[in-house]
Design a protein around this motif. Sequence first.
Motif, PDB file in Angstrom:
ATOM      1  N   LEU A  96       0.841  -1.189   0.000  1.00 21.82           N
ATOM      2  CA  LEU A  96       0.000   0.000   0.000  1.00 21.82           C
ATOM      3  C   LEU A  96       0.879   1.241   0.000  1.00 21.82           C
ATOM      4  CD1 LEU A  96      -2.723  -1.197   2.510  1.00 21.82           C
ATOM      5  CD2 LEU A  96      -2.801  -1.227   0.036  1.00 21.82           C
ATOM      6  N   PRO A  97       0.301   2.424  -0.319  1.00 23.01           N
ATOM      7  CA  PRO A  97       1.114   3.641  -0.415  1.00 23.01           C
ATOM      8  C   PRO A  97       1.841   4.024   0.875  1.00 23.01           C
ATOM      9  CG  PRO A  97      -1.039   4.017  -1.394  1.00 23.01           C
ATOM     10  CD  PRO A  97      -1.077   2.675  -0.752  1.00 23.01           C
ATOM     11  N   ARG A 133       1.657  -1.906 -15.311  1.00 21.46           N
ATOM     12  CA  ARG A 133       2.777  -1.073 -15.755  1.00 21.46           C
ATOM     13  C   ARG A 133       2.966   0.105 -14.820  1.00 21.46           C
ATOM     14  NH1 ARG A 133       1.384  -0.977 -22.121  1.00 21.46           N
ATOM     15  NH2 ARG A 133       2.049  -3.100 -22.547  1.00 21.46           N
ATOM     16  N   GLY A 134       4.220   0.405 -14.559  1.00 19.72           N
ATOM     17  CA  GLY A 134       4.535   1.562 -13.719  1.00 19.72           C
ATOM     18  C   GLY A 134       4.094   1.405 -12.280  1.00 19.72           C
ATOM     19  N   GLY A 135       3.880   0.178 -11.811  1.00 25.35           N
ATOM     20  CA  GLY A 135       3.464  -0.056 -10.434  1.00 25.35           C
ATOM     21  C   GLY A 135       2.004   0.244 -10.163  1.00 25.35           C
ATOM     22  N   ARG A 136       1.241   0.497 -11.232  1.00 23.18           N
ATOM     23  CA  ARG A 136      -0.191   0.776 -11.046  1.00 23.18           C
ATOM     24  C   ARG A 136      -0.921  -0.513 -10.710  1.00 23.18           C
ATOM     25  NH1 ARG A 136      -1.874   4.917 -15.730  1.00 23.18           N
ATOM     26  NH2 ARG A 136      -3.684   3.566 -15.718  1.00 23.18           N
ATOM     27  N   LEU A 166     -12.417  -0.876  -4.010  1.00 17.35           N
ATOM     28  CA  LEU A 166     -11.083  -1.446  -4.158  1.00 17.35           C
ATOM     29  C   LEU A 166     -10.033  -0.343  -4.300  1.00 17.35           C
ATOM     30  CD1 LEU A 166      -9.866  -4.254  -4.328  1.00 17.35           C
ATOM     31  CD2 LEU A 166     -10.134  -4.166  -6.780  1.00 17.35           C
ATOM     32  N   ARG A 167     -10.341   0.668  -5.070  1.00 18.28           N
ATOM     33  CA  ARG A 167      -9.419   1.801  -5.242  1.00 18.28           C
ATOM     34  C   ARG A 167      -9.210   2.519  -3.907  1.00 18.28           C
ATOM     35  NH1 ARG A 167     -12.135   4.488  -8.731  1.00 18.28           N
ATOM     36  NH2 ARG A 167     -11.373   3.381 -10.547  1.00 18.28           N
ATOM     37  N   ALA A 172      -4.932   3.505  -4.191  1.00 17.54           N
ATOM     38  CA  ALA A 172      -4.384   3.687  -5.537  1.00 17.54           C
ATOM     39  C   ALA A 172      -5.011   4.909  -6.185  1.00 17.54           C
ATOM     40  CB  ALA A 172      -4.654   2.457  -6.381  1.00 17.54           C
ATOM     41  N   GLU A 173      -4.147   5.784  -6.707  1.00 14.17           N
ATOM     42  CA  GLU A 173      -4.670   6.957  -7.408  1.00 14.17           C
ATOM     43  C   GLU A 173      -5.208   6.556  -8.780  1.00 14.17           C
ATOM     44  OE1 GLU A 173      -1.719   9.980  -7.540  1.00 14.17           O
ATOM     45  OE2 GLU A 173      -1.406   9.920  -5.378  1.00 14.17           O
TER      46      GLU A 173
END
Length: 192
Positions: A96-97, A133-136, A166-167, A172-173
């Motif tokens: 998580l962030p 991609r890009g850790g998204r 979920l977002r 997740a942005e």
Amino acid sequence: MTRTLVNRVLLALLGLALLTGGAWAAVTGFLGDRVPSWWRGPGSEERLVDRDRYRELAGHDWWDAASMGALAVLAVLALWWLLAQPVRGRSRVLRLPRPWLGVRTQALTSAAEQDIERLPSVRSGRVRIGSGRGGRLRVAVTVRLEASAQPALLLGELHAGPLANLRTATGAEQMDSVVRLRRGRQRAVRVR
């Protein structure tokens, strides 16, 4: 060609060369004089390095350290190259962030599937979560609909409900999502 493909091909060729060379040396060394006449290999008196040249090199103080150091560097480089290859498969923990914070992917998947199955006219739902991609965050959703379902309305409810939850839960942005809608009856159970 992708970098991963090139790396895997080079690793496979290097491994094949080492395996072939090792098998050749083992067969030649174990069988000795009993190898057939067409078998290419060193004779019993031949050496990889000439004995005189080896004695000359071994007489120097730097020889042992240089040969061991070169072999150690080659081994470390080969190990680093092997470990640098990307690993396929889904991660068990989704980072998580926030630092030091993670959630089990299976728990998150189970909660998202339950949210989807609560929607009207949904027979079942399946969710796969991974990193794109890009850790998204990447989410693949498969929804099996009942015959009376309206896909356009369901997509709106899915976007506003379970996917938004979920977002929010992951922080997740941006999130890549793929939704597959399937309609119709499930396969019949076979009885023997």
